[in-house]
Structures are given as structure tokens and as C-alpha cells.
Design an enzyme around this catalytic site. Structure first.
Site, PDB file in Angstrom:
ATOM      1  N   ARG A 122       0.747  -1.360   0.158  1.00 43.66           N
ATOM      2  CA  ARG A 122       0.050  -0.134   0.005  1.00 43.66           C
ATOM      3  C   ARG A 122       0.825   1.058  -0.093  1.00 43.66           C
ATOM      4  O   ARG A 122       0.675   2.135   0.925  1.00 43.66           O
ATOM      5  CB  ARG A 122      -1.045  -0.047   1.191  1.00 43.66           C
ATOM      6  CG  ARG A 122      -2.302  -0.850   0.949  1.00 43.66           C
ATOM      7  CD  ARG A 122      -3.082  -1.140   1.995  1.00 43.66           C
ATOM      8  NE  ARG A 122      -4.380  -1.259   1.330  1.00 43.66           N
ATOM      9  CZ  ARG A 122      -5.519  -1.548   2.120  1.00 43.66           C
ATOM     10  NH1 ARG A 122      -5.431  -1.513   3.367  1.00 43.66           N
ATOM     11  NH2 ARG A 122      -6.504  -1.899   1.492  1.00 43.66           N
ATOM     12  N   GLN A 127      -1.324   2.527  -5.248  1.00 49.05           N
ATOM     13  CA  GLN A 127      -2.643   2.971  -4.994  1.00 49.05           C
ATOM     14  C   GLN A 127      -3.802   2.448  -6.039  1.00 49.05           C
ATOM     15  O   GLN A 127      -4.980   1.942  -5.759  1.00 49.05           O
ATOM     16  CB  GLN A 127      -2.925   4.128  -4.549  1.00 49.05           C
ATOM     17  CG  GLN A 127      -2.723   4.474  -3.085  1.00 49.05           C
ATOM     18  CD  GLN A 127      -2.789   5.954  -2.728  1.00 49.05           C
ATOM     19  OE1 GLN A 127      -3.185   6.958  -3.377  1.00 49.05           O
ATOM     20  NE2 GLN A 127      -2.738   6.304  -1.448  1.00 49.05           N
ATOM     21  N   ASP A 130      -4.639  -1.086  -5.982  1.00 49.52           N
ATOM     22  CA  ASP A 130      -5.158  -1.375  -4.578  1.00 49.52           C
ATOM     23  C   ASP A 130      -6.527  -2.232  -4.832  1.00 49.52           C
ATOM     24  O   ASP A 130      -7.527  -1.589  -4.585  1.00 49.52           O
ATOM     25  CB  ASP A 130      -5.128  -0.697  -3.574  1.00 49.52           C
ATOM     26  CG  ASP A 130      -5.172  -0.929  -2.322  1.00 49.52           C
ATOM     27  OD1 ASP A 130      -5.621  -2.179  -2.079  1.00 49.52           O
ATOM     28  OD2 ASP A 130      -5.170  -0.192  -1.285  1.00 49.52           O
ATOM     29  N   SER A 133      -8.704  -2.029  -1.829  1.00 56.81           N
ATOM     30  CA  SER A 133      -9.293  -0.657  -1.337  1.00 56.81           C
ATOM     31  C   SER A 133     -10.797  -0.830  -2.203  1.00 56.81           C
ATOM     32  O   SER A 133     -11.675  -0.421  -1.924  1.00 56.81           O
ATOM     33  CB  SER A 133      -8.549   0.432  -1.409  1.00 56.81           C
ATOM     34  OG  SER A 133      -7.499   0.280  -0.508  1.00 56.81           O
ATOM     35  N   TYR A 230      -2.224  -1.475   9.348  1.00 56.80           N
ATOM     36  CA  TYR A 230      -2.942  -2.568   9.626  1.00 56.80           C
ATOM     37  C   TYR A 230      -3.116  -2.512  11.157  1.00 56.80           C
ATOM     38  O   TYR A 230      -2.653  -2.194  11.823  1.00 56.80           O
ATOM     39  CB  TYR A 230      -2.619  -3.922   9.014  1.00 56.80           C
ATOM     40  CG  TYR A 230      -2.848  -4.001   7.612  1.00 56.80           C
ATOM     41  CD1 TYR A 230      -4.369  -4.042   7.136  1.00 56.80           C
ATOM     42  CD2 TYR A 230      -1.832  -3.823   6.626  1.00 56.80           C
ATOM     43  CE1 TYR A 230      -4.445  -4.255   5.540  1.00 56.80           C
ATOM     44  CE2 TYR A 230      -1.979  -4.002   5.306  1.00 56.80           C
ATOM     45  CZ  TYR A 230      -3.066  -4.274   4.650  1.00 56.80           C
ATOM     46  OH  TYR A 230      -3.244  -4.098   3.413  1.00 56.80           O
TER      47      TYR A 230
HETATM   48  P1  NAD Z   1      -8.765  -4.090   6.902  1.00 59.21           P
HETATM   49  O1  NAD Z   1      -9.648  -4.516   6.028  1.00 59.21           O
HETATM   50  O2  NAD Z   1      -7.458  -5.068   7.392  1.00 59.21           O
HETATM   51  O3  NAD Z   1      -9.486  -4.174   8.534  1.00 59.21           O
HETATM   52  C1  NAD Z   1     -10.643  -3.508   8.601  1.00 59.21           C
HETATM   53  C2  NAD Z   1     -10.636  -2.578   9.909  1.00 59.21           C
HETATM   54  O4  NAD Z   1     -10.786  -3.330  11.138  1.00 59.21           O
HETATM   55  C3  NAD Z   1      -9.457  -1.932  10.129  1.00 59.21           C
HETATM   56  O5  NAD Z   1      -9.638  -0.594  10.280  1.00 59.21           O
HETATM   57  C4  NAD Z   1      -8.671  -2.471  11.609  1.00 59.21           C
HETATM   58  O6  NAD Z   1      -8.239  -1.406  12.201  1.00 59.21           O
HETATM   59  C5  NAD Z   1     -10.086  -2.766  12.081  1.00 59.21           C
HETATM   60  N1  NAD Z   1      -9.985  -3.870  13.280  1.00 59.21           N
HETATM   61  C6  NAD Z   1      -9.157  -4.844  13.306  1.00 59.21           C
HETATM   62  N2  NAD Z   1      -9.257  -5.493  14.502  1.00 59.21           N
HETATM   63  C7  NAD Z   1     -10.388  -5.046  15.177  1.00 59.21           C
HETATM   64  C8  NAD Z   1     -10.852  -4.991  16.397  1.00 59.21           C
HETATM   65  N3  NAD Z   1     -10.466  -5.895  17.091  1.00 59.21           N
HETATM   66  N4  NAD Z   1     -11.782  -4.153  16.737  1.00 59.21           N
HETATM   67  C9  NAD Z   1     -12.019  -3.216  15.810  1.00 59.21           C
HETATM   68  N5  NAD Z   1     -11.610  -3.279  14.715  1.00 59.21           N
HETATM   69  C10 NAD Z   1     -10.871  -3.983  14.323  1.00 59.21           C
HETATM   70  O7  NAD Z   1      -8.188  -2.734   6.781  1.00 59.21           O
HETATM   71  P2  NAD Z   1      -8.238  -1.951   5.343  1.00 59.21           P
HETATM   72  O8  NAD Z   1      -9.714  -1.382   5.230  1.00 59.21           O
HETATM   73  O9  NAD Z   1      -7.527  -2.958   4.659  1.00 59.21           O
HETATM   74  O10 NAD Z   1      -7.475  -0.523   5.902  1.00 59.21           O
HETATM   75  C11 NAD Z   1      -6.140  -0.778   6.509  1.00 59.21           C
HETATM   76  C12 NAD Z   1      -5.361   0.468   6.732  1.00 59.21           C
HETATM   77  O11 NAD Z   1      -4.631   0.879   5.306  1.00 59.21           O
HETATM   78  C13 NAD Z   1      -6.182   1.955   6.806  1.00 59.21           C
HETATM   79  O12 NAD Z   1      -5.524   2.581   7.787  1.00 59.21           O
HETATM   80  C14 NAD Z   1      -6.583   2.393   5.534  1.00 59.21           C
HETATM   81  O13 NAD Z   1      -6.404   3.881   5.559  1.00 59.21           O
HETATM   82  C15 NAD Z   1      -5.021   2.064   5.009  1.00 59.21           C
HETATM   83  N6  NAD Z   1      -4.871   1.954   3.624  1.00 59.21           N
HETATM   84  C16 NAD Z   1      -3.912   2.642   2.994  1.00 59.21           C
HETATM   85  C17 NAD Z   1      -3.811   2.849   1.796  1.00 59.21           C
HETATM   86  C18 NAD Z   1      -2.622   3.266   0.819  1.00 59.21           C
HETATM   87  O14 NAD Z   1      -2.486   3.147  -0.250  1.00 59.21           O
HETATM   88  N7  NAD Z   1      -1.902   4.107   1.495  1.00 59.21           N
HETATM   89  C19 NAD Z   1      -4.617   2.023   0.844  1.00 59.21           C
HETATM   90  C20 NAD Z   1      -5.835   1.649   1.583  1.00 59.21           C
HETATM   91  C21 NAD Z   1      -5.926   1.654   2.756  1.00 59.21           C
END
Ligand code: NAD
Length: 379
Positions: A122, A127, A130, A133, A230
Site C-alpha cells: 500500500r 494505490q 489496490d 481498497s 493495519y
Molecule cells: P482491514 O480490512 O484490514 O480491516 C478493517 C478494519 O478493522 C481496520 O480499520 C482495522 O483496524 C479494524 N480492526 C481490526 N481488528 C479490530 C478489532 N479487534 N476491533 C475493531 N476494529 C478492528 O483494513 P483496511 O480497510 O485494509 O485498511 C487498513 C489501513 O490501510 C487503513 O489505515 C487504511 O486507511 C489504510 N489504507 C492505505 C492505503 C494506501 O494506499 N496507503 C490504501 C488503502 C488503505
């Protein structure tokens, strides 16, 4: 350079790995593209539209994949499809490698170079590739619509001549990409929204969308985000504190949408049977993590369960596939953006840079072996 787009063999899969828009782009890269007949049917793309974009239609998978240098799919090719692939072919899909080591070995044995789009780093450059996302965003949106459809009341507050309809209370658990879109969608529908997560960075995002943040904000919470962005798996102590905090909150909610995931681990269990039982009849829970073990104790993968106390728990599989046209359009663009990096544009041919960061992170198998360290057999 020959590219094949195959139909999905899993009956639950409605998406397709290329659209007429990306077919035109592959053609512009110098590729010949073959699409298996009917590949886009469930996503609303008839064969004629692929043909109009410059693709050739092949009757079956074997015919489409014959001599293909690049094979595009949504899901990992199954055992029945591997025999039809050319040795050395590049296969790009969502490979679902965790816990499926035997299937990954089978890809290696078929001699293909298999790339798992969900392992894309990521970083800014990637992006546009991805898939997690692009698909999670639509899943979060659809989860709210499914909840609204199952809920026997309105989401927005309505003041009518016959009296006031109260706004629905919606609680989003897990605020990654899917959760943020679920908050935004529920807010657009007029619900009163609260949300929880274990990563502190989320708090501001939740509030900026007009929802209220609720979490156990202790020292462990402050350390819960990995360098990759994550969540970590939380300690038993934290989980107990979290359960105590959310249980009284859940009892007052009309709709709960859970999206919590931990990469490479089963989904954390956030909603117990007792919490479900505390909800009012007619309440709705949508468990978006149901394919990874589920966040909700009574959820069943692929089913909508109605509990004894009248709570509906929706456990749809393949939520992005419930919006097949939109999810395919975004997935196809993600795939194109990656495949483009594997091509030498001047020579109009494949030229994979095997030590590129994106290639190394996503390549599972090559030259007959499992090459990704995370999935190599343990010795
Ligand atoms: P994910 O699908 O892995 O998880 C979904 C959510 O569940 C996450 O926010 C995680 O913190 C939460 N979670 C895990 N355990 C939990 C618990 N016990 N209780 C409550 N919540 C819990 O997450 P995602 O959608 O893939 O996103 C992960 C991160 O990646 C985020 O910070 C997002 O902003 C970031 N991201 C970055 C990029 C990039 O290109 N830079 C792109 C997409 C997402």
C-alpha cells in the site's frame, strides 16, 4: 503478447477481470486479447461489447487460455483450469493464499507465474492497483444498503403529519476502507452513526464523516497500528475491555455493520451471542468479515439468519460481487495498472522486472516453485 480473460468458475463470483475499457488499453499496449464467452455476463458486459473493444471471443476456458502469456481472473484458477494454462504464463488474480498452501503449490507445479493482487504494497505508486481498497469500498456501501433493505424501518428521521419516524442508530465496527464507506453511506441515508476501531488514526476520520467514535483508548490502543497501517491482534485483556464497552452500546443500536479484519489471521470476534440477544427485534447486523471467520458469533457464511429474538444477521458472501458492474470496472482498472508495469511499451512485449518491489510482493510462484517467502513450505 497474448492476454486471456477467463470466466469465473466459482458460482458465487459475478465479477469479471476485464471490461471493454481495459480491453482497449491492453490492445493499445500491443496485446491480442481473448475473452472467454460469457465472462462478463454476470457483470452486465455482453460478449459483443468485448468484441467491439477489439477482443476475440473464445468458446471455452482452454481455448481462451491456449498460448496466453497473461491470464486475467478475479479468483485463483482452480485445479480444473490449470492444465489449460501455458507453462510460464503470468496469472493475475485475487489468489487468497492464506491457508491455501496446497492450491498455491498447484499453481507452482503448473509452471505459471501467479500474482496475488491482494498482496500489493500500500504505497503511493500502487494505490491505483489496490484491489483490497477498490472492492472494500463498494462492499462497505453495499452492506449499508443490504441492512437498510432488511430493516423494517426508515433510516432518516421523518417528521410527517402522522408523527415522527426516529432516525436509525447505526454502529460500524472496524473503520478501514469498508467501514469508512459504510459510515458515509449510512450518514447519507440520515442515520445516527457511531463507529469503533482499535487504531487511533481512525478517530479523526470517523468524526470528519459526522459520526461519533467509541473505543477503549488505552496504551495498547495507542500501539495497535502496524507500520503497514493495519491492526494488530489485540490482547485478551483488551478484547474483554472492548466487549464491555460495546455491549451496552450495541443493545441500543438498530443496525450493526462489522468489517474488522487482521491480515493473515481469522477475523476478530467482536459481537457475542449475548450482544445479539440484547438487541431489539427487527434489528439488523451485517457481518462483512463472514468469509474470514466472522466478527459476529451467530453469523453464517452465505446466509441471513434470524435469531430467536428477531435479529437478522446478514452473512452475504462476496459483497463486492453484489455490485458486479461497479466492482468489475474498478478491479479491471486495478489489474490493468499492474499489468502495464510488466510490459515494455516500446517493444510492445512483456518485460517483467522480477526485482521490482510490486512484483516481488505479489509474485507467489515462478518457474515451478513457490517464491513468496510468506508462503514457502516450512522446513
Ligand atoms: P482491514 O480490512 O484490514 O480491516 C478493517 C478494519 O478493522 C481496520 O480499520 C482495522 O483496524 C479494524 N480492526 C481490526 N481488528 C479490530 C478489532 N479487534 N476491533 C475493531 N476494529 C478492528 O483494513 P483496511 O480497510 O485494509 O485498511 C487498513 C489501513 O490501510 C487503513 O489505515 C487504511 O486507511 C489504510 N489504507 C492505505 C492505503 C494506501 O494506499 N496507503 C490504501 C488503502 C488503505
Amino acid at each position: 503478447m497474448r492476454i486471456a480473460v477467463l470466466s469465473e468458475t466459482d458460482p458465487i463470483e459475478t465479477r469479471v477481470a476485464a471490461t471493454p475499457e481495459t480491453i482497449k488499453k491492453y490492445k493499445a499496449l500491443g496485446a491480442d486479447v481473448t475473452v472467454q464467452a460469457g465472462a462478463g455476463a454476470k457483470a452486465g458486459v455482453p460478449d459483443a461489447e468485448y468484441e467491439a473493444a477489439g477482443a476475440t471471443i473464445a468458446a471455452g476456458a482452454a481455448e481462451a487460455a491456449r498460448d496466453a502469456d497473461v491470464v486475467l481472473k478475479v479468483r485463483r484458477p482452480g485445479a480444473g483450469e490449470l492444465g489449460g494454462l501455458k507453462r510460464g504464463a503470468i496469472v493475475v488474480a485475487i489468489m487468497d493464499p492464506y491457508g491455501n498452501e496446497a492450491a498455491i503449490r498447484a499453481l507452482a507445479e503448473a509452471g505459471v507465474a501467479a500474482f496475488a493482487m491482494e498482496l500489493m504494497p500500500r504505497i503511493t505508486r500502487a494505490q491505483v492497483m489496490d484491489v483490497l481498497s477498490s472492492q472494500a469500498n463498494l462492499a462497505g456501501y453495499r452492506a449499508v444498503l443490504d441492512a437498510a433493505a432488511e430493516y423494517g424501518r426508515a433510516f432518516p428521521m421523518m417528521m410527517t403529519a402522522a408523527g415522527t419516524v426516529p432516525a436509525a442508530r447505526v454502529f460500524i465496527m472496524g473503520v478501514g476502507v469498508a467501514g469508512l464507506q459504510a459510515i458515509a453511506t449510512a450518514r447519507r441515508l440520515g442515520a445516527i452513526v457511531t463507529a469503533t476501531d482499535v487504531r487511533p488514526a481512525v478517530k479523526e476520520q470517523v468524526e470528519s464523516l459526522g459520526a461519533k467514535f467509541l473505543a477503549v483508548e488505552d496504551e495498547e490502543f495507542r500501539q495497535a497500528e502496524t507500520a503497514g497501517g493495519y491492526a494488530k491482534e489485540m490482547s485478551k485483556e483488551y478484547q474483554a475491555k472492548q466487549a464491555e464497552l460495546v455491549s451496552s452500546h450495541i443493545a441500543k443500536q438498530d443496525v450493526v455493520i462489522t468489517t474488522a479484519l487482521i491480515p493473515g489471521r481469522p477475523a476478530p470476534r467482536l459481537v457475542s451471542a449475548a450482544m445479539v440477544q440484547s438487541m431489539r427485534p427487527g434489528s439488523v447486523i451485517v457481518d462483512l468479515a463472514v468469509e474470514r471467520g466472522g466478527n459476529v458469533e451467530l453469523a453464517k457464511a452465505g446466509e441471513t439468519v434470524t435469531t430467536e429474538n428477531g435479529v437478522k444477521i446478514v452473512g452475504h458472501l462476496n459483497m463486492p460481487g453484489r455490485l458486479a458492474a461497479s466492482s468489475s470496472a474498478l478491479y479491471a482498472r486495478n489489474l490493468y495498472a499492474f499489468v502495464e508495469t510488466l510490459v515494455d511499451k516500446a517493444a510492445k512485449d512483456l518485460a517483467v522486472k522480477w526485482d521490482d518491489e510490486l512484483v516481488r510482493a505479489t509474485c507467489l510462484t515462478r518457474d515451478g516453485a513457490v517464491v513468496n517467502p510468506a508462503f514457502q513450505p516450512k522446513v
